[in-house]
Motif scaffolding. Structure first.
Motif, PDB file in Angstrom:
ATOM      1  N   GLY A  61      12.819  12.071  -5.930  1.00 58.24           N
ATOM      2  CA  GLY A  61      11.820  12.395  -4.650  1.00 58.24           C
ATOM      3  C   GLY A  61      11.331  11.525  -4.217  1.00 58.24           C
ATOM      4  N   THR A  62      11.348  11.336  -2.829  1.00 55.04           N
ATOM      5  CA  THR A  62       9.927  10.953  -2.582  1.00 55.04           C
ATOM      6  C   THR A  62       9.183  11.721  -1.198  1.00 55.04           C
ATOM      7  N   TYR A  63       7.884  10.969  -1.219  1.00 52.97           N
ATOM      8  CA  TYR A  63       7.305  12.116   0.573  1.00 52.97           C
ATOM      9  C   TYR A  63       6.345  11.536   0.606  1.00 52.97           C
ATOM     10  N   ARG A  64       6.536  10.748   2.182  1.00 55.53           N
ATOM     11  CA  ARG A  64       6.030  10.496   2.854  1.00 55.53           C
ATOM     12  C   ARG A  64       4.682  10.575   3.643  1.00 55.53           C
ATOM     13  N   ALA A  65       3.510  10.003   3.515  1.00 54.09           N
ATOM     14  CA  ALA A  65       2.569  11.018   4.129  1.00 54.09           C
ATOM     15  C   ALA A  65       1.210   9.629   5.206  1.00 54.09           C
TER      16      ALA A  65
ATOM     17  N   GLY B  44       4.108  11.333 -10.636  1.00 60.14           N
ATOM     18  CA  GLY B  44       4.621  10.554  -9.582  1.00 60.14           C
ATOM     19  C   GLY B  44       3.064   9.132  -9.296  1.00 60.14           C
ATOM     20  N   VAL B  45       3.859   8.456  -8.030  1.00 59.69           N
ATOM     21  CA  VAL B  45       3.774   7.241  -8.521  1.00 59.69           C
ATOM     22  C   VAL B  45       3.360   6.431  -6.833  1.00 59.69           C
TER      23      VAL B  45
ATOM     24  N   ASP C  75      12.890   6.523  -8.907  1.00 59.76           N
ATOM     25  CA  ASP C  75      13.295   6.813  -7.856  1.00 59.76           C
ATOM     26  C   ASP C  75      15.171   7.348  -8.955  1.00 59.76           C
ATOM     27  N   LYS C  76      15.098   6.876 -10.085  1.00 58.77           N
ATOM     28  CA  LYS C  76      16.354   7.489 -10.168  1.00 58.77           C
ATOM     29  C   LYS C  76      15.965   7.846 -11.582  1.00 58.77           C
TER      30      LYS C  76
END
Length: 398
Positions: A341-345, A325-326, A292-293
């Motif tokens: 960045g982030t992505y929600r599924a 990615g994790v 994230d950072k």
């Protein structure tokens, strides 16, 4: 495995394994190359005009002289101008430019690689110092430093009285070190163009330009620690077990008799935590915080966003350069964390999300866990549009 090519570049000719075994968090390393142009492609004094007073906001710049730090005026008609920076430099000030990796790709490439290799937040600082001048007095930092001498030369005086591997949470005021006239450095290093200096956090250092002006760049490493992992595992356990949310005994703060039971109860809880803590989920959550950072590359991806609509089942995809990615479970499904960045599924796409995080290249039809091709396509299109994937073989839009 992380891409070590950039770390190999800044450490050449020392093998990465030797650095990690003998120097990392242990002792100072000075690599003398006698190759003045070795780092020249990263940045030069000639590039600095484009930033000071122009494309960089002045809140990313500080002016330092002999330990005194001045903040330039940030905005409006009184904003510090390029010519005022010239005058400050002529007066012996060092303009300290922060976070250049966020807007300058050659520096960003190394920052991104170091962040992923060491699993940590990276800071960058650029120090153009006029001859016979000093920006900061002797001090120690709460992070490891790679100092790359880009132009000119700088003398570094190192002292042996700093703390060993200090915690990040220590007060900033502790970092300054007042020296008496009888203090002597245990090592003096003349860092010349093309050289590298590494030292662990806690090493007291004092850089100064002598007969030449100097331009050096630092990468600051803020690694996660075993304390971080153990603490994160405790937080993860507390989310599952309400016992850790029970209040301390009534009157514990006033030293009443009830407080006598605290040590025994705490010891019992610590024994239980040591048995039940799950370190793999904590590891993943810690890795997610690092990603994230981590700053992503500015690689022209905006031009690819509209191309996602042309995907089909046979389309070959790959992760963007410098992107990993994790996947961390959430109440609704899972969250993919990647640099910046982030992505929600939803729950039904967790297997697919883990697949794309674990495979650098693949075809759309290979993505598992989805009900039909339209669902696969929708997921892959969205992962392009949020900046995680790109079409394999697509040229750099720039």
């Amino acid at each position: 495995m992380p891409d070590l090519s950039k770390l190999e570049f800044i450490l050449h000719p020392m093998p990465v394994e030797v650095f990690l075994t003998e120097y990392w968090e242990k002792k100072v390393l000075h690599l003398r190359r006698n190759t003045p142009d070795y780092y020249r492609h990263l940045f030069s004094l000639g590039d600095l005009d484009s930033f000071l007073g122009h494309s960089l906001t002045n809140d990313e710049v500080r002016l330092a002289r002999s330990g005194s730090v001045v903040a330039p005026r940030v905005e409006g008609e009184k904003k510090t101008t390029l010519y005022q920076f010239y005058e400050a430099y002529r007066s012996g000030y060092t303009p300290v430019v922060r976070n250049l990796h966020l807007c300058w790709e050659p520096i960003a490439e190394i920052a991104n690689a170091l962040a992923l290799a060491f699993g940590c937040y990276i800071s960058t600082h650029l120090y153009p110092t006029p001859e016979d001048s000093q920006g900061f007095s002797a001090h120690w930092d709460d992070h490891d430093i790679f100092a790359l001498q880009l132009e000119g030369a700088k003398e570094w005086r190192l002292y042996d009285s700093g703390p060993e591997l200090p915690r990040y949470s220590q007060e900033r005021n502790d970092y300054a070190r007042q020296r008496g006239p009888t203090d002597n450095p245990w090592q003096i290093i003349n860092l010349e163009a093309g050289d590298l200096l590494y030292f662990p956090k806690g090493v007291v250092h004092e850089p100064r330009a002598r007969t030449l002006s100097s331009l050096h760049l630092t990468y600051g490493l803020y690694p996660e620690t075993w304390e971080s992992l153990v603490t994160e595992s405790l937080h993860e356990l507390a989310e599952r077990e309400p016992r850790l949310q029970e209040s301390l005994p009534f009157g514990f703060a006033t030293g009443s008799a009830a407080s006598a039971e605290i040590p025994a109860r705490a010891a019992a809880l610590a024994e239980w935590v040591a048995t039940d803590a799950r370190f793999e989920p904590a590891w993943n959550r810690l890795a997610a915080k690092v990603l994230d950072k981590t700053a992503p590359f500015a690689d022209g991806h905006f031009a690819r966003l509209g191309q996602a609509t042309r995907l089909h089942a046979q389309s070959a995809l790959t992760r963007r350069r410098g992107t990993v990615g994790v996947v961390v479970p959430s109440d609704e499904g899972a969250v993919l964390h990647y640099p910046g960045g982030t992505y929600r599924a939803p729950a039904g796409l967790v297997a697919a999300l883990r697949f794309v995080a674990e495979h650098e290249s693949f075809r759309v039809l290979e993505v598992p866990g989805t009900a039909d091709d339209p669902e696969r396509l929708r997921l892959c299109r969205e992962l392009i549009q949020v900046g995680f994937l790109r079409e394999a073989g697509s040229p750099d839009p720039r």
